[in-house]
Scaffold this motif. Sequence first.
Motif, PDB file in Angstrom:
ATOM      1  N   UNK A 156     -23.357   0.182  52.547  1.00  0.00           N
ATOM      2  CA  UNK A 156     -22.242  -0.138  53.430  1.00  0.00           C
ATOM      3  C   UNK A 156     -22.693  -0.952  54.628  1.00  0.00           C
ATOM      4  N   UNK A 157     -23.828  -0.553  55.211  1.00  0.00           N
ATOM      5  CA  UNK A 157     -24.374  -1.297  56.345  1.00  0.00           C
ATOM      6  C   UNK A 157     -24.759  -2.710  55.935  1.00  0.00           C
ATOM      7  N   UNK A 158     -25.343  -2.831  54.744  1.00  0.00           N
ATOM      8  CA  UNK A 158     -25.699  -4.159  54.248  1.00  0.00           C
ATOM      9  C   UNK A 158     -24.474  -5.039  54.079  1.00  0.00           C
ATOM     10  N   UNK A 159     -23.389  -4.462  53.555  1.00  0.00           N
ATOM     11  CA  UNK A 159     -22.147  -5.217  53.397  1.00  0.00           C
ATOM     12  C   UNK A 159     -21.564  -5.632  54.735  1.00  0.00           C
ATOM     13  N   UNK A 160     -21.646  -4.727  55.713  1.00  0.00           N
ATOM     14  CA  UNK A 160     -21.135  -5.030  57.044  1.00  0.00           C
ATOM     15  C   UNK A 160     -21.905  -6.190  57.676  1.00  0.00           C
ATOM     16  N   UNK A 161     -23.237  -6.108  57.613  1.00  0.00           N
ATOM     17  CA  UNK A 161     -24.071  -7.143  58.223  1.00  0.00           C
ATOM     18  C   UNK A 161     -23.881  -8.501  57.535  1.00  0.00           C
ATOM     19  N   UNK A 162     -23.720  -8.472  56.198  1.00  0.00           N
ATOM     20  CA  UNK A 162     -23.518  -9.718  55.462  1.00  0.00           C
ATOM     21  C   UNK A 162     -22.201 -10.385  55.872  1.00  0.00           C
ATOM     22  N   UNK A 163     -21.129  -9.588  55.937  1.00  0.00           N
ATOM     23  CA  UNK A 163     -19.828 -10.130  56.326  1.00  0.00           C
ATOM     24  C   UNK A 163     -19.834 -10.587  57.780  1.00  0.00           C
ATOM     25  N   UNK A 164     -20.530  -9.825  58.633  1.00  0.00           N
ATOM     26  CA  UNK A 164     -20.620 -10.198  60.052  1.00  0.00           C
ATOM     27  C   UNK A 164     -21.392 -11.501  60.210  1.00  0.00           C
ATOM     28  N   UNK A 165     -22.434 -11.681  59.430  1.00  0.00           N
ATOM     29  CA  UNK A 165     -23.218 -12.916  59.482  1.00  0.00           C
ATOM     30  C   UNK A 165     -22.379 -14.114  59.056  1.00  0.00           C
ATOM     31  N   UNK A 166     -21.551 -13.931  58.024  1.00  0.00           N
ATOM     32  CA  UNK A 166     -20.672 -15.005  57.574  1.00  0.00           C
ATOM     33  C   UNK A 166     -19.681 -15.394  58.671  1.00  0.00           C
ATOM     34  N   UNK A 167     -19.124 -14.373  59.347  1.00  0.00           N
ATOM     35  CA  UNK A 167     -18.169 -14.641  60.421  1.00  0.00           C
ATOM     36  C   UNK A 167     -18.843 -15.350  61.596  1.00  0.00           C
ATOM     37  N   UNK A 168     -20.042 -14.909  61.950  1.00  0.00           N
ATOM     38  CA  UNK A 168     -20.783 -15.548  63.048  1.00  0.00           C
ATOM     39  C   UNK A 168     -21.121 -17.000  62.710  1.00  0.00           C
ATOM     40  N   UNK A 169     -21.510 -17.223  61.448  1.00  0.00           N
ATOM     41  CA  UNK A 169     -21.826 -18.592  61.010  1.00  0.00           C
ATOM     42  C   UNK A 169     -20.594 -19.475  61.106  1.00  0.00           C
TER      43      UNK A 169
END
Length: 246
Positions: free
Chosen positions: A78-91
């Motif tokens: 779940x944390x990995x999914x959160x960080x991946x989606x957050x990284x996409x949004x930041x990008x």
Amino acid sequence: MAENGSSTTTESEKLLLNHHTEKHFTAGEIVRDIIIGVSDGLTVPFALAAGLSGANAPSSIVLTAGIAEVAAGAISMGLGGYLAAKSEADHYMRELKREQEEIIAVPDTEAAEVAEILSEYGIEPHEYRPVVNALRKNPQAWLDFMMKFELGLEKPDPRRAVHSALTIAFAYIIGGIVPLIPYMFIPKATKAVVASVIVTLIALLIFGYAKGHFTGNQPIKSALQTALIGAIASAAAFGMAKAVQG
């Protein structure tokens, strides 16, 4: 309207669109998260349980270790999914800011990029020049165009990170419970592992079929591939436990 040359949708075009509903699958991100969670949830605890059974651990130990792994795995995934989606949004936000600055600082260069993009679709200069000029008069539409067609980026859902984390974690738990169910009812692990293999392989076949159906792949082929991966993982874990014990 069409009578005065406007590019807005005419009444007849709106009527055609209302009578034509395209059947596109639009839940790709959710399905991807479910696939990630369930596939790992079915495979990892399954392999762990098989490995511990190969070491002749009692069902209570296998069940305890399996539940602990499911809990830890769900949090980690779940944390990995959160960080991946957050990284996409930041990008996306970084690129959005950069495009905004370029439209203000070098509008002629950005307009030339629009012309180049349109020309790649076979649109002639006399056809795309009015489009370029129209975009220059509408900075927001111009920015949206550049983000989508130059960078290939879609605006992310601001709630995507949380939704992704919860979806993956919940899917992992659902998948992880399946191979542990036999250990809840069969005290002897060497017998429980046989039932676990049967139950999990059936679940993998069903899951693989559903995955193939929703992703547009061949469902039967997907089912067999998914089950094969799970079988190899559990067999490897069981064999290694036996080898270490021996």
